[in-house]
Design a protein around this motif. Structure first.
Motif, short mmCIF file in Angstrom:
data_model
loop_
_atom_site.label_atom_id
_atom_site.label_comp_id
_atom_site.label_asym_id
_atom_site.label_seq_id
_atom_site.Cartn_x
_atom_site.Cartn_y
_atom_site.Cartn_z
N SER A 74 0.79 -1.23 0.00
CA SER A 74 0.00 0.00 0.00
C SER A 74 0.82 1.27 0.00
O SER A 74 0.27 2.36 -0.20
CB SER A 74 -0.95 0.00 1.21
OG SER A 74 -0.24 -0.25 2.41
N GLY A 75 2.14 1.19 0.22
CA GLY A 75 2.99 2.37 0.14
C GLY A 75 2.51 3.47 1.08
O GLY A 75 2.22 3.25 2.25
N PRO A 103 8.02 -0.10 7.41
CA PRO A 103 7.41 0.55 8.58
C PRO A 103 7.21 2.05 8.36
O PRO A 103 6.23 2.62 8.85
CB PRO A 103 8.44 0.29 9.70
CG PRO A 103 9.21 -0.91 9.25
CD PRO A 103 9.27 -0.80 7.76
N PHE A 104 8.12 2.69 7.65
CA PHE A 104 7.98 4.12 7.37
C PHE A 104 6.73 4.38 6.54
O PHE A 104 5.97 5.31 6.82
CB PHE A 104 9.21 4.65 6.63
CG PHE A 104 9.20 6.13 6.41
CD1 PHE A 104 9.75 6.99 7.36
CD2 PHE A 104 8.63 6.68 5.28
CE1 PHE A 104 9.73 8.36 7.17
CE2 PHE A 104 8.60 8.05 5.08
CZ PHE A 104 9.16 8.90 6.03
N ALA A 105 6.51 3.54 5.52
CA ALA A 105 5.32 3.70 4.68
C ALA A 105 4.04 3.47 5.49
O ALA A 105 3.05 4.18 5.30
CB ALA A 105 5.38 2.74 3.50
N ILE A 106 4.06 2.49 6.39
CA ILE A 106 2.88 2.21 7.22
C ILE A 106 2.55 3.40 8.10
O ILE A 106 1.38 3.81 8.23
CB ILE A 106 3.14 0.95 8.09
CG1 ILE A 106 3.22 -0.29 7.21
CG2 ILE A 106 2.03 0.80 9.13
CD1 ILE A 106 1.99 -0.56 6.39
N GLN A 107 3.57 3.99 8.70
CA GLN A 107 3.35 5.17 9.53
C GLN A 107 2.78 6.33 8.70
O GLN A 107 1.83 7.01 9.11
CB GLN A 107 4.65 5.60 10.20
CG GLN A 107 4.49 6.86 11.07
CD GLN A 107 5.82 7.30 11.67
OE1 GLN A 107 6.83 6.63 11.55
NE2 GLN A 107 5.81 8.46 12.31
N HIS A 108 3.37 6.53 7.52
CA HIS A 108 2.91 7.61 6.65
C HIS A 108 1.46 7.37 6.23
O HIS A 108 0.64 8.30 6.22
CB HIS A 108 3.81 7.69 5.41
CG HIS A 108 3.50 8.82 4.50
ND1 HIS A 108 3.98 10.09 4.69
CD2 HIS A 108 2.74 8.87 3.37
CE1 HIS A 108 3.55 10.88 3.72
NE2 HIS A 108 2.79 10.16 2.91
N ALA A 109 1.13 6.12 5.88
CA ALA A 109 -0.24 5.79 5.44
C ALA A 109 -1.24 6.02 6.57
O ALA A 109 -2.34 6.54 6.35
CB ALA A 109 -0.29 4.34 4.97
N SER A 110 -0.87 5.63 7.78
CA SER A 110 -1.76 5.83 8.92
C SER A 110 -2.01 7.31 9.16
O SER A 110 -3.14 7.72 9.49
CB SER A 110 -1.16 5.18 10.18
OG SER A 110 -0.99 3.78 10.00
N GLU A 111 -0.99 8.12 8.99
CA GLU A 111 -1.15 9.57 9.13
C GLU A 111 -2.06 10.13 8.04
O GLU A 111 -2.88 11.02 8.30
CB GLU A 111 0.22 10.25 9.08
CG GLU A 111 1.11 9.93 10.28
CD GLU A 111 2.55 10.39 10.09
OE1 GLU A 111 2.86 10.91 8.98
OE2 GLU A 111 3.35 10.22 11.01
#
Length: 240
Positions: A74-75, A103-111
């Protein structure tokens, strides 16, 4: 004037955003560039009619039962967030999740989901090292297939077919016009130097419609449908 290379043969090369140790600020800027590209190319809008029809069919057969959608690789999450926002606007019972190895992409996506005010969850999962999580009805994948060698692409398509009833893969189509659009368009839409490099490389590593149809058949899809769409992309559709 910059001219495209010979695109008759696929040339997959390492892209900057896939490299470990990428500076977080550059990574975030590149993800923002991808968000703008996806918005311009209407990727989520291309898959929405298929998702919408599936949700309405489920509602007719099992009222009150939500459809679960997983966006694979999902990037930055913009693709999944747009689908979740569309479902909320139309009042469709759709639960959207996304998975990615970064993990960086997951954090960005959640934001991104939080800022958009939608309920979309994201979790870490490497889609290339094992089966996909169970319990999902619709599986989507946007702009990831061209990162893979054919054996890995076939394995991913097989895993997606086994995990969901409806599979939708939106990606670039290799070609001269697509390369020129990627080269020029990303420079108009973003200042990200990572995206400036990766955009044309992505087209050079992309598959043609015939190539992706053959891979889907090799992955066990019974009747894959490959729909061409603007700008220089395709939508691969599989149903079980």
């Amino acid at each position: 004037m910059t001219l495209p290379p010979d695109l008759r043969t696929r040339r997959r090369q390492p892209e900057l955003m896939d490299q470990p140790g990428l500076d977080p600020a550059e990574h975030r800027q590149a993800l923002e560039a991808l968000r703008r590209v996806n918005a311009f190319s209407l990727g989520s809008r291309a898959v929405w009619p298929q998702v919408q029809a599936f949700c309405r069919q489920r509602a007719a057969m099992s009222p009150g039962e939500a459809v679960r959608l997983l966006d694979v690789a999902s990037g930055g999450g913009d693709f999944a967030v747009r689908i979740a926002r569309r479902a909320r606007r139309e009042g469709l019972p759709l639960e959207v999740s996304g998975c990615d190895v970064s993990p960086f992409a997951i954090q960005h996506a959640s934001e991104q989901a939080s800022r958009a005010g939608v309920e979309a969850s994201f979790f870490r999962h490497d889609a290339l090292t094992g089966p996909l999580p169970a319990g999902f009805d619709v599986l989507t994948c946007s702009l990831f297939l061209h990162h893979l060698d054919p054996p890995a692409a076939v394995a991913l398509l097989r895993a997606m077919r086994e995990a969901g009833s409806l599979v939708l893969v939106d990606d670039l189509e290799r070609g001269r016009l697509g390369w020129l659009l990627a080269y020029a368009g990303i420079r108009i839409l973003s200042r990200s130097t990572v995206a400036h490099v990766d955009g044309p490389l992505s087209v050079e590593g992309a598959f043609t419609r015939d190539e992706v149809r053959r891979m889907a058949l090799e992955a066990g899809w019974s009747a894959p449908e490959v729909i061409p769409r603007w700008p220089c992309r395709f939508l691969l559709v599989g149903r079980s």
